[in-house]
Design an enzyme around this catalytic site. Structure first.
Site, PDB file in Angstrom:
ATOM      1  N   ASP A 215       5.064  11.434   6.176  1.00 19.31           N
ATOM      2  CA  ASP A 215       4.737  12.553   5.302  1.00 19.31           C
ATOM      3  C   ASP A 215       3.238  12.810   5.231  1.00 19.31           C
ATOM      4  O   ASP A 215       2.814  13.911   4.880  1.00 19.31           O
ATOM      5  CB  ASP A 215       5.284  12.286   3.892  1.00 19.31           C
ATOM      6  CG  ASP A 215       5.320  13.535   3.041  1.00 19.31           C
ATOM      7  OD1 ASP A 215       5.461  14.635   3.608  1.00 19.31           O
ATOM      8  OD2 ASP A 215       5.216  13.426   1.811  1.00 19.31           O
TER       9      ASP A 215
ATOM     10  N   CYS B 112       0.556  -7.631   5.086  1.00 15.75           N
ATOM     11  CA  CYS B 112       0.200  -6.202   5.088  1.00 15.75           C
ATOM     12  C   CYS B 112       0.229  -5.585   6.477  1.00 15.75           C
ATOM     13  O   CYS B 112       0.261  -4.358   6.605  1.00 15.75           O
ATOM     14  CB  CYS B 112      -1.162  -5.993   4.452  1.00 15.75           C
ATOM     15  SG  CYS B 112      -2.561  -6.412   5.507  1.00 15.75           S
TER      16      CYS B 112
END
Length: 392
Positions: free
Chosen positions: A290, A339
């Site tokens: 997005d 991460c």
């Protein structure tokens, strides 16, 4: 960028990760609010500059549902976002579930979720969500003065009272609801206070999204937060949440725990590549993320392309690999297995470079040092209890 991404139709060979969920924008970036920090407003590279009425047509919706249910057996996940997805109208979502029932196959599981500002929610919306088990994410940034600092309408009227009304209606109808809180300059130094506010509302599922948007010269915009402040926010939030960890879910901490336990986290930021979901715009155009709804990253369109074709597009493979772009600091970091070098959007946004560090790298190092030891011990104890022989 187009040359880097290659042909829009080029396909990769060999095994290709499936698209496991869809983020669907039935009203594109249209919204009934005008939040100051909205990243859709005047975004460079937006292929949908026309701000007229843009909602998904019945034909595109049917093609989307039929094609994805055929592709994603046995589990199909539809997530609706915007802009504001309720602008597509209640009848759009009624038609959605009818199509899912029609095209679904025996044994297939279909999940629906929607992220909304809550302004338009009435009993009709809530009854639909409850009946068909939608998971509703409601955007609230905290108490009224915090929320209304940036979340207002085009008349600059705050939206807090309307969003709170939506929350009460959802709760009264027994809808599964969680709160999404944007961490901005309005609340980054008030973590415990904001957490207690949400708990006073009876909310038990929370998601916190750090805000970082940048000017063309690479400087953070005024509402964006600094890494040190976000690290302190997460540490304070963790300490407030920890005594209630058995009954309150905070998505970030859940994702860290999943990574520690060797489970793929629910948040794509902690995946090792960016290929788990796809974005579907109102007209059926498909993108890998997005934050990168740009012509140069378009993967296809549901009206003309099958999901196996979209999944195998070279552009998707190229984008997925941006997560793995090396940085010297990441190579020696103790937390790289959690991460996986952060979010490409937060690496790329400031200087348009995918090889930069994640803007919040320092924040993650601080919270991982603070939270990983107790979370790891908790996981160890839970595992020991589960594997201990039963005694009489």
């Amino acid at each position: 960028m187009a040359a880097e991404n290659g042909s829009a139709t080029a396909l990769v060979s060999g095994p290709v990760p499936r698209i496991t969920s869809l983020l669907i924008k039935p009203a594109s970036a249209l919204c009934n609010l005008d939040c100051e920090y909205c990243f859709y407003l005047d975004r460079a590279g937006d292929p949908y500059q026309d701000r007229g009425r843009r909602t998904m047509s019945p034909a595109t919706l049917e093609r989307l549902v039929a094609g994805y249910l055929a592709y994603s057996f046995p589990v199909s996940t539809f997530s609706f976002q915007g802009g504001e997805p309720t602008l597509a109208g209640l009848d759009f979502f009624r038609r959605l579930v009818q199509l899912q029932q029609h095209y679904g196959r025996p044994g297939q599981t279909v999940g629906n979720s929607i992220q909304t500002n809550g302004v338009l929610l009435d009993s009709g919306w809530c009854e639909l969500f409850r009946r068909y088990h939608f998971l509703v994410g409601l955007s609230i940034d905290g108490p009224e003065e915090v929320h209304d600092r940036y979340r207002f309408d085009r008349q600059h009227q705050g939206s807090w009272a309307r969003s709170m009304r939506g929350l009460r209606r959802l709760q009264q109808h027994g809808v599964d609801v969680n709160v999404l809180c944007v961490v901005s300059e309005a609340n980054v130094r008030r973590a415990a206070e904001v957490y207690r506010f949400f708990r006073s509302l009876g909310v038990e599922h929370l998601q916190f999204i750090p805000l970082a948007e940048f000017a063309p010269d690479g400087s953070p915009l005024p509402f964006s937060i600094q890494p040190d402040d976000y690290g302190a926010f997460l540490a304070e939030l963790f300490d407030a949440w920890w005594p209630e960890r058995s009954r309150v879910r905070v998505r970030f901490f859940d994702n860290v725990a999943e990574a520690i336990a060797g489970i793929k986290p629910g948040c794509c930021t902690m995946h090792d590549s960016c290929d788990s979901y796809a974005v579907v715009e109102y007209n059926g155009d498909v993108y890998p993320c997005d934050f990168f709804v740009q012509s140069s990253w378009k993967l296809g369109n549901v009206e003309s392309d099958s999901w196996p074709e979209i999944a195998r597009r070279q552009r998707r493979e190229t984008f997925a690999g941006k997560k793995r772009v090396a940085h010297a600091e990441c190579a020696v970091c103790d937390y790289r297995h959690i991460c996986h070098q952060g979010c490409p959007k937060l690496r790329h946004a400031a200087r348009q470079r995918f090889d930069d560090l994640d803007w919040f790298c320092g924040a993650y190092k601080r919270i991982f040092a603070h939270a990983v030891p107790p979370l790891a011990e908790e996981i160890r104890m839970m595992t020991a209890r589960r594997t201990a022989p039963e005694t009489r």
